[in-house]
Design an enzyme around this catalytic site. Structure first.
Site, short mmCIF file in Angstrom:
data_model
loop_
_atom_site.label_atom_id
_atom_site.label_comp_id
_atom_site.label_asym_id
_atom_site.label_seq_id
_atom_site.Cartn_x
_atom_site.Cartn_y
_atom_site.Cartn_z
N HIS A 153 13.05 11.99 3.78
CA HIS A 153 12.42 13.24 4.19
C HIS A 153 12.24 14.22 3.05
CE1 HIS A 153 10.18 15.47 6.95
NE2 HIS A 153 10.67 16.52 6.34
N THR A 205 6.05 27.04 6.40
CA THR A 205 4.78 26.39 6.10
C THR A 205 3.62 27.27 6.56
OG1 THR A 205 5.94 24.32 6.50
CG2 THR A 205 3.58 24.20 6.22
N TRP A 225 6.96 0.09 3.98
CA TRP A 225 7.44 0.87 2.83
C TRP A 225 8.78 1.52 3.15
CZ3 TRP A 225 8.57 6.01 1.53
CH2 TRP A 225 8.36 6.95 2.54
N SER A 260 13.36 6.42 -13.63
CA SER A 260 12.29 7.17 -14.26
C SER A 260 12.15 8.55 -13.64
CB SER A 260 10.98 6.38 -14.14
OG SER A 260 9.88 7.23 -14.25
N SER A 261 12.20 8.60 -12.30
CA SER A 261 12.05 9.90 -11.62
C SER A 261 13.20 10.83 -11.96
CB SER A 261 12.05 9.70 -10.11
OG SER A 261 10.86 9.14 -9.70
N HIS A 317 0.84 -1.20 0.00
CA HIS A 317 0.00 0.00 0.00
C HIS A 317 0.88 1.25 0.00
CE1 HIS A 317 -2.94 3.03 1.16
NE2 HIS A 317 -2.22 3.30 2.25
N ASP A 370 7.08 22.09 -26.25
CA ASP A 370 7.05 20.73 -25.67
C ASP A 370 8.08 20.69 -24.56
OD1 ASP A 370 7.00 17.85 -25.26
OD2 ASP A 370 6.03 17.74 -27.21
N GLU A 407 11.81 13.38 0.18
CA GLU A 407 10.75 12.73 -0.58
C GLU A 407 9.36 13.25 -0.19
OE1 GLU A 407 10.45 10.63 -3.03
OE2 GLU A 407 8.34 10.06 -2.78
N HIS A 458 14.50 13.12 12.41
CA HIS A 458 13.31 13.20 13.28
C HIS A 458 12.41 11.98 13.11
CE1 HIS A 458 11.12 15.73 10.00
NE2 HIS A 458 10.86 14.47 9.85
N HIS A 459 12.71 11.16 12.10
CA HIS A 459 11.99 9.89 11.98
C HIS A 459 12.60 8.82 12.87
CE1 HIS A 459 9.72 11.21 8.39
NE2 HIS A 459 10.80 11.89 8.13
N LYS A 479 2.95 30.01 4.20
CA LYS A 479 2.17 29.60 3.03
C LYS A 479 0.68 29.61 3.34
CE LYS A 479 5.21 27.00 0.11
NZ LYS A 479 4.72 27.51 -1.16
N ARG A 519 1.52 1.15 15.10
CA ARG A 519 1.14 1.01 13.70
C ARG A 519 1.58 -0.37 13.20
NH1 ARG A 519 5.58 4.80 10.56
NH2 ARG A 519 4.47 4.05 8.73
N TYR A 572 8.58 16.11 0.82
CA TYR A 572 8.40 17.45 0.23
C TYR A 572 8.30 17.35 -1.28
CZ TYR A 572 8.63 19.14 4.84
OH TYR A 572 8.33 19.34 6.14
N SER A 598 -1.75 27.19 -5.13
CA SER A 598 -1.46 28.60 -5.34
C SER A 598 -1.99 29.11 -6.68
CB SER A 598 0.04 28.86 -5.26
OG SER A 598 0.55 28.36 -4.05
#
Ligand SMILES: [Cu+2]
Lengths: 519, 384
Positions: free
Chosen positions: A246, A321, A134, A162-163, A69, A98, A248, A295-296, A324, A443, A250, A261
């Site tokens: 991390h 943040t 994951w 690809s990315s 998932h 293009d 990632e 922080h993870h 924003k 979890r 963002y 926006s």
């Protein structure tokens, strides 16, 4: 040759296309398919968690479901969907004919479906698919992993490739192909956020590739990067992973900030309050995203100095943040507001993402995180930012631009129904998860103690509602493409601004043969 | 004009207050029942963490009321359908500086108490008692480190029966949060936990005593707690550790010091006794009697009173039970992977193992006639 200007016919059109709109559309459809697949895994998870006890699946399979998932949603649904949006919109928004590297563009899309076929295929292999979450922490993902982990590593490599190709293309396009007069500080915010995102991707995808390569070496070639028995360190894996992971998150959310926006000013009929500060805020968030990864890992046993550094750096993210969020609301303040579906999703985004931001601030406080870490509180937090953040923004974008893409109008009533049902379903699913998390539910467990039962049942019901509302969305989009009301107005929305609204609807196959002038 | 109006107002106010307090107390009671918040637990650190949690929570609530109030006001006041015309303003440096600086100052306000609490959490010096906690797939091992080398250690396993998990029986009150042997700790002593793992990552978490530490194979993490009140405190493994991650709970039984001393004394005596028994040669009758006891507590649920089988295969007439001795010792020590047959090598001591193995070979009409001694099991384990 007039033929050059129209698409080829049949399947070959899609296999060989180098057109940014074709490729953008394929990305969007692919990501929606992945969204449904990742969503059905979530349905299995929520069905098992409907009641305490084991009813439907075995714990081993449950772990495969939570893992798949997460992987499918992050790498298959959210990321490609925003790459698709970028493909479709960036050339139109900056006045380019293009993407800068159209053949590479074709490749970066077409290697994705095989990558995910491999990943999904692992579920049918001996020993089952990836079952280590994951975040695939070693040594559960190395020494103790099922044999299919090698295919998982291969899949991650391909999608990383690809990315990276996709981001190089975006950078090349934005840097080189802006229409005359479009200076950097005149670029639409979606383009800005994607430019910054692309740099993040180029910086961190190789780190992910490095992490999985070290895993591969540990599994097959006798190295011990992540095994203490051979002089390695399992915690090293977590540092490398989150150095990628991390930024990632963002990568996932910045393009969403970009579309919001665009949408809020359009339906407020008023310019964005602070364009410059939005750009600076995005850049500061991107910078900070590189120095907060641990922080993870507050409970992993870091030295206290490291712990303090990561805590302070993390809380700092709240500042740009918050800027924003204030910016979006001040754009609405004294505007002339209407609430069509894209605006509803945008406001839903602002509200729910802000809640996710608040819990993020709570989680950043290291001592408190000793109680929050790896509980459902974290699950609730990141779904408020990922689902109500990225996916609400994605839904908003589709409603916002679909008429520009197809020349047809979507069904507004059905769009609003989609919003309200998913808003309700989403909150019913994830709000109670804050409570069970605080009350102590870890979890990634297939079964739980009795005091968590009521909230889990609510959560499951909410998830089924949210899941069903996506079918309504699919129906609405398909119905729009096939039989939506034709409308050749250039502007779908009277308040929308930008180059893409100056071209016909649907936008021609090659948008610009002469670059537009930007004043 | 003292009067009715005033009186009425007073009554109205009073009943409002009463109403609000009834509502809020019952809402509070409901919230308690539903457990919507973090537990402050029993320890001082736990209360500090809870205080921080509530501090940041209330800051978020106030900020949320402000932000969402502003949003909702804008949504209502500036509707196009009500004829709102958009103003034309953007960029205001003062405002933008304000909304950068104010959050920043609030963050500094939070950082101060967070830092002091974190430093306290990290201060593991001067402990009165050291406990080594080792995570295994999927159980915990506890070892009390003793200055004289007389360590006491044991495994702590999930006690919830399979029938409750698979919904065949009613679930008990502490479903999934109960173990066969809780970790017994003395109250009002600084206890240092040395946390590590044997296989994959685990994480040892007991919310009420405010300890969560990742268990990393090959490394030792430190944490500490001082438990002021006797009681039972429950927790779970919080780091995904494979198939049975959801099934490795933690139970701490905090008792007064003298009770603890008595308990650990008993443990040490028992350990000494087993050491002695290890070298003893038992007769068949002794082993059969002891083995039956072990069987009745550890095996009967799956193999039946007469070894007729059930969840497990029959032992009566089993080719394994009556086959080569090492094969039988092997299945008991290591279990059988992929089946419900557990590994007893770490759960039972060698004396009990030798007894139950003898019982399996000679009970239920198997009558092999050989006696298995503790030393046989010991040698088998050494040879692995
Ligand atoms: Cu564990």
């Amino acid at each position: 040759m007039g033929e050059h200007h129209g698409p080829a016919k049949g399947i070959m059109r899609w296999l060989t296309t180098t057109n940014h709109k074709d490729i953008g559309a394929m990305y969007l459809w692919f990501s929606f398919a992945m969204f449904l697949m990742g969503g059905s895994f979530a349905m299995i998870i929520r069905a098992e968690l409907f009641q305490p006890g084991l009813q439907l699946v075995e714990p081993g399979f449950f772990n495969q479901m939570t893992t798949m998932h997460g992987l499918v949603m992050v790498f298959g649904a959210i990321m490609p969907s925003f790459v698709g949006l970028a493909n479709y919109l960036i050339p139109m928004m900056i006045g380019a004919p293009d993407m800068a590297l159209p053949r590479m563009n074709n490749w970066s899309f077409w290697i994705l479906p095989p990558a995910f076929l491999i990943l999904a295929g692992t579920l049918f292999m001996e020993g089952g698919g990836p079952n280590f979450g994951w975040t695939f922490y070693a040594p559960l993902s190395t020494t103790y992993a099922p044999p299919s982990v090698t295919f998982f590593i291969f899949g991650v490599h391909i999608m990383g490739l690809s990315s990276i190709m996709g981001s190089i293309n975006i950078i090349a396009t934005v840097v080189n192909m802006r229409a005359p007069g479009m200076t950097y500080m005149k670029m639409p915010l979606f383009v800005w956020t994607w430019l910054i995102t692309a740099f993040l991707l180029v910086a961190v995808m190789p780190v992910l590739a490095g992490a999985v390569t070290m895993m591969l070496m540990d599994i097959h070639f006798g190295t011990s990067f992540f095994s203490a028995a051979g002089g390695g360190d399992p915690v090293l894996f977590q540092h490398v992973f989150w150095f990628f992971g991390h930024p990632e998150v963002y990568i996932i959310i910045l393009p969403a900030f970009g579309v919001i926006s665009h949408i809020i000013p359009a339906f407020s009929r008023k310019a964005l309050f602070g364009y410059d500060s939005m750009v600076y805020a995005t850049a500061s968030i991107a910078f900070l995203s590189f120095i907060v990864w641990a922080h993870h890992m507050y409970t992993v046993g870091m030295p206290v100095a490291g712990e303090l550094f990561f805590m302070y750096a993390t809380t700092l993210i709240a500042v740009p943040t918050a800027a924003k969020v204030f910016n979006w609301i001040t754009t609405m303040y004294r505007g002339s507001l209407s609430f069509e579906t894209p605006m509803l999703f945008a406001i839903g985004f602002v509200v729910l993402f802000t809640i996710g931001g608040f819990t993020g601030l709570m989680l950043s406080i290291a001592p408190a995180d000793f109680q929050y870490h790896d509980t459902y509180f974290v699950v609730a937090h990141f779904h408020y930012t990922m689902v109500a953040g990225a996916i609400f923004a994605m839904s908003a974008s589709i409603y916002f631009w679909i008429h520009k893409w197809t020349g047809r109008r979507y069904n507004e009533a059905m769009g609003k129904a989609h919003f309200w049902i998913s808003f309700l379903g989403f909150n019913l699913t994830f709000f109670p998860q804050h409570f069970v998390g605080l009350a102590g539910m870890p979890r990634r467990i297939p079964d739980y103690a009795l005091q968590f039962a009521d909230f889990n049942m609510m959560s499951s019901i909410g998830a089924f509602i949210y899941g069903a509302s996506q079918l309504l969305f699919l129906y609405n989009v398909v119905a729009t493409i096939r039989s939506g009301k034709k409308d050749d107005a250039k502007k779908t929305w009277d308040g929308a601004e930008g180059l893409e609204w100056e071209v016909p609807s649907p936008a021609p196959y090659h948008t610009y043969s002469v670059p537009p002038q930007v004043k | 004009m003292c009067s009715k109006a005033q009186l009425l107002l007073k009554h109205a106010m009073l009943s409002l207050v009463a109403f609000v307090s009834v509502i809020s107390t019952s809402a509070w009671a409901e919230a308690e029942r539903w457990q919507v918040n973090m537990t402050p637990g029993v320890t001082e650190i736990g209360h500090k963490i809870y205080g921080l949690h509530m501090l940041v929570f209330w800051i978020c609530v106030v900020a949320g009321v402000g932000v969402f109030g502003y949003l909702i006001y804008s949504m209502i006041a500036f509707r196009k359908s009500k004829g709102a015309v958009s103003a034309n303003f953007h960029e205001n440096t003062t405002v933008e500086i304000l909304w950068t600086v104010i959050p920043f100052l609030i963050l500094i306000g939070i950082a101060v108490p967070s830092t002091t609490t974190l430093l306290e959490i990290y201060d593991t010096d001067d402990a009165d008692l050291d406990v080594l906690v080792t995570g295994y797939q999927w159980k915990w091992k506890y070892e009390y480190l003793d200055a004289n080398g007389e360590n006491v250690s044991f495994f702590s396993n999930l006690r919830t029966p399979q029938g409750e998990i698979y919904n065949e029986d009613d679930k008990g009150e502490h479903y999934l949060l109960e173990v066969d042997e809780p970790l017994v700790l003395p109250t009002n002593k600084k206890i240092r936990f040395l946390v590590t793992a044997n296989d994959v990552l685990h994480s040892w978490w007991v919310p009420a005593i405010a300890v969560k530490r990742d268990a990393v194979p090959g490394f030792i993490n430190e944490a500490w707690s001082r438990i002021p009140e006797a009681g039972i405190y429950r927790g779970q493994c919080t780091e995904l550790c494979g198939r049975n991650h959801g099934y490795m709970p933690i139970v701490v039984n905090a008792v007064e010091q003298d009770e603890f001393d008595a308990w650990i004394g008993e443990r040490k005596a028992k350990a000494a006794q087993i050491k002695e028994l290890m070298s003893k040669n038992f007769t068949l009758d002794e082993q059969m009697a002891a083995g039956q006891k072990v069987y009745m507590t550890n095996c009967v649920a799956c193999h039946g009173v007469n070894g007729e089988g059930g969840v497990g295969k029959p032992i009566a007439g089993s080719a394994v039970a009556m086959g080569e001795l090492n094969g039988l010792i092997n299945i008991l020590v290591n279990g059988r992977a992929g089946t419900a047959m557990p590994a007893f090598g770490n759960q039972l001591n060698d004396v009990d193992l030798s007894a139950v193995i003898t019982y399996a070979r000679n009970g239920f009409g198997n009558k092999m006639g050989d006696v298995v001694q503790p030393i046989d099991v010991f040698n088998f384990k050494q040879g692995q």
